[in-house]
Design a protein around this motif. Sequence first.
Motif, PDB file in Angstrom:
ATOM      1  N   SER A  75      -0.597 -36.953   1.607  1.00 35.93           N
ATOM      2  CA  SER A  75      -0.157 -35.824   2.425  1.00 35.93           C
ATOM      3  C   SER A  75      -0.662 -35.920   3.856  1.00 35.93           C
ATOM      4  CB  SER A  75      -0.593 -34.499   1.802  1.00 35.93           C
ATOM      5  OG  SER A  75      -1.999 -34.406   1.776  1.00 35.93           O
ATOM      6  N   VAL A  77       2.743 -39.486  -2.470  1.00 36.20           N
ATOM      7  CA  VAL A  77       1.344 -39.629  -2.880  1.00 36.20           C
ATOM      8  C   VAL A  77       0.397 -39.078  -1.812  1.00 36.20           C
ATOM      9  CG1 VAL A  77      -0.467 -41.284  -3.476  1.00 36.20           C
ATOM     10  CG2 VAL A  77       1.849 -41.632  -4.325  1.00 36.20           C
ATOM     11  N   GLY A 118      -7.630 -29.101   0.397  1.00 34.35           N
ATOM     12  CA  GLY A 118      -6.498 -29.288   1.289  1.00 34.35           C
ATOM     13  C   GLY A 118      -6.921 -29.757   2.676  1.00 34.35           C
ATOM     14  N   GLY A 167      -4.744 -37.189  -0.759  1.00 33.64           N
ATOM     15  CA  GLY A 167      -3.610 -37.200  -1.670  1.00 33.64           C
ATOM     16  C   GLY A 167      -2.908 -35.859  -1.672  1.00 33.64           C
ATOM     17  N   ARG A 168      -1.638 -35.867  -2.012  1.00 35.11           N
ATOM     18  CA  ARG A 168      -0.822 -34.651  -2.004  1.00 35.11           C
ATOM     19  C   ARG A 168      -1.394 -33.568  -2.926  1.00 35.11           C
ATOM     20  NH1 ARG A 168       2.786 -33.253   0.674  1.00 35.11           N
ATOM     21  NH2 ARG A 168       3.344 -35.273   1.509  1.00 35.11           N
ATOM     22  N   GLU A 169      -2.051 -33.953  -4.016  1.00 36.07           N
ATOM     23  CA  GLU A 169      -2.615 -32.988  -4.967  1.00 36.07           C
ATOM     24  C   GLU A 169      -4.143 -33.015  -4.973  1.00 36.07           C
ATOM     25  OE1 GLU A 169      -0.797 -33.762  -8.771  1.00 36.07           O
ATOM     26  OE2 GLU A 169       1.182 -33.946  -7.863  1.00 36.07           O
ATOM     27  N   ALA A 170      -4.749 -33.374  -3.846  1.00 36.41           N
ATOM     28  CA  ALA A 170      -6.216 -33.444  -3.735  1.00 36.41           C
ATOM     29  C   ALA A 170      -6.825 -32.059  -3.964  1.00 36.41           C
ATOM     30  CB  ALA A 170      -6.613 -33.977  -2.368  1.00 36.41           C
ATOM     31  N   PRO A 171      -8.039 -32.017  -4.508  1.00 40.29           N
ATOM     32  CA  PRO A 171      -8.671 -30.731  -4.814  1.00 40.29           C
ATOM     33  C   PRO A 171      -9.026 -29.908  -3.580  1.00 40.29           C
ATOM     34  CG  PRO A 171     -10.160 -32.562  -5.286  1.00 40.29           C
ATOM     35  CD  PRO A 171      -8.828 -33.147  -4.945  1.00 40.29           C
ATOM     36  N   GLY A 201      -4.212 -42.306  -6.358  1.00 38.79           N
ATOM     37  CA  GLY A 201      -3.355 -41.312  -6.986  1.00 38.79           C
ATOM     38  C   GLY A 201      -3.221 -40.111  -6.069  1.00 38.79           C
ATOM     39  N   SER A 202      -2.251 -39.278  -6.324  1.00 36.35           N
ATOM     40  CA  SER A 202      -1.997 -38.127  -5.457  1.00 36.35           C
ATOM     41  C   SER A 202      -3.113 -37.084  -5.516  1.00 36.35           C
ATOM     42  CB  SER A 202      -0.662 -37.484  -5.800  1.00 36.35           C
ATOM     43  OG  SER A 202      -0.672 -36.998  -7.120  1.00 36.35           O
ATOM     44  N   GLU A 203      -3.984 -37.162  -6.512  1.00 35.11           N
ATOM     45  CA  GLU A 203      -5.095 -36.203  -6.637  1.00 35.11           C
ATOM     46  C   GLU A 203      -6.373 -36.693  -5.958  1.00 35.11           C
ATOM     47  OE1 GLU A 203      -5.799 -39.231  -9.703  1.00 35.11           O
ATOM     48  OE2 GLU A 203      -4.012 -38.237  -8.976  1.00 35.11           O
ATOM     49  N   GLU A 204      -6.334 -37.872  -5.380  1.00 36.84           N
ATOM     50  CA  GLU A 204      -7.542 -38.484  -4.820  1.00 36.84           C
ATOM     51  C   GLU A 204      -7.688 -38.292  -3.314  1.00 36.84           C
ATOM     52  OE1 GLU A 204      -8.845 -42.260  -7.238  1.00 36.84           O
ATOM     53  OE2 GLU A 204      -6.754 -42.472  -6.586  1.00 36.84           O
TER      54      GLU A 204
END
Length: 113
Positions: free
Chosen positions: A63, A61, A36, A30-34, A93-96
């Motif tokens: 990346s 969503v 990179g 995801g774009r905001e995954a913890p 979600g973008s964080e996943e």
Amino acid sequence: MSSDRNFKHLLRVRVKEFNIPPISDGVVLGREAPIGCAAFRKALELLVVAPFEHIQLDDDVISDILVRRAFLRRVPREYLVQFVLQRIKPLMGSEEIMQLDLNAEILIEDEAL
């Protein structure tokens, strides 16, 4: 008299081999995954002999997709990207970070033989 005598305890354990890394075929970041993509790729390089291909996406969503290069010999890159965007993206979600367990079955017919 203790009430503990009226209880039964049942313990079920499923034991299986832990694979390092726990990624077998691919991963969608995801774009905001913890973590990179660069860090994830470095970890894969250190832990896995099989090379992974990096597919960068311009999406709100998702990346990146990291997928075993051997899988891309059986399934076109464009097909995988479309599949991920249509089928996986709505589930995340973008964080996943989503792990992919991919299985491509190919039917080959040749009447010349």
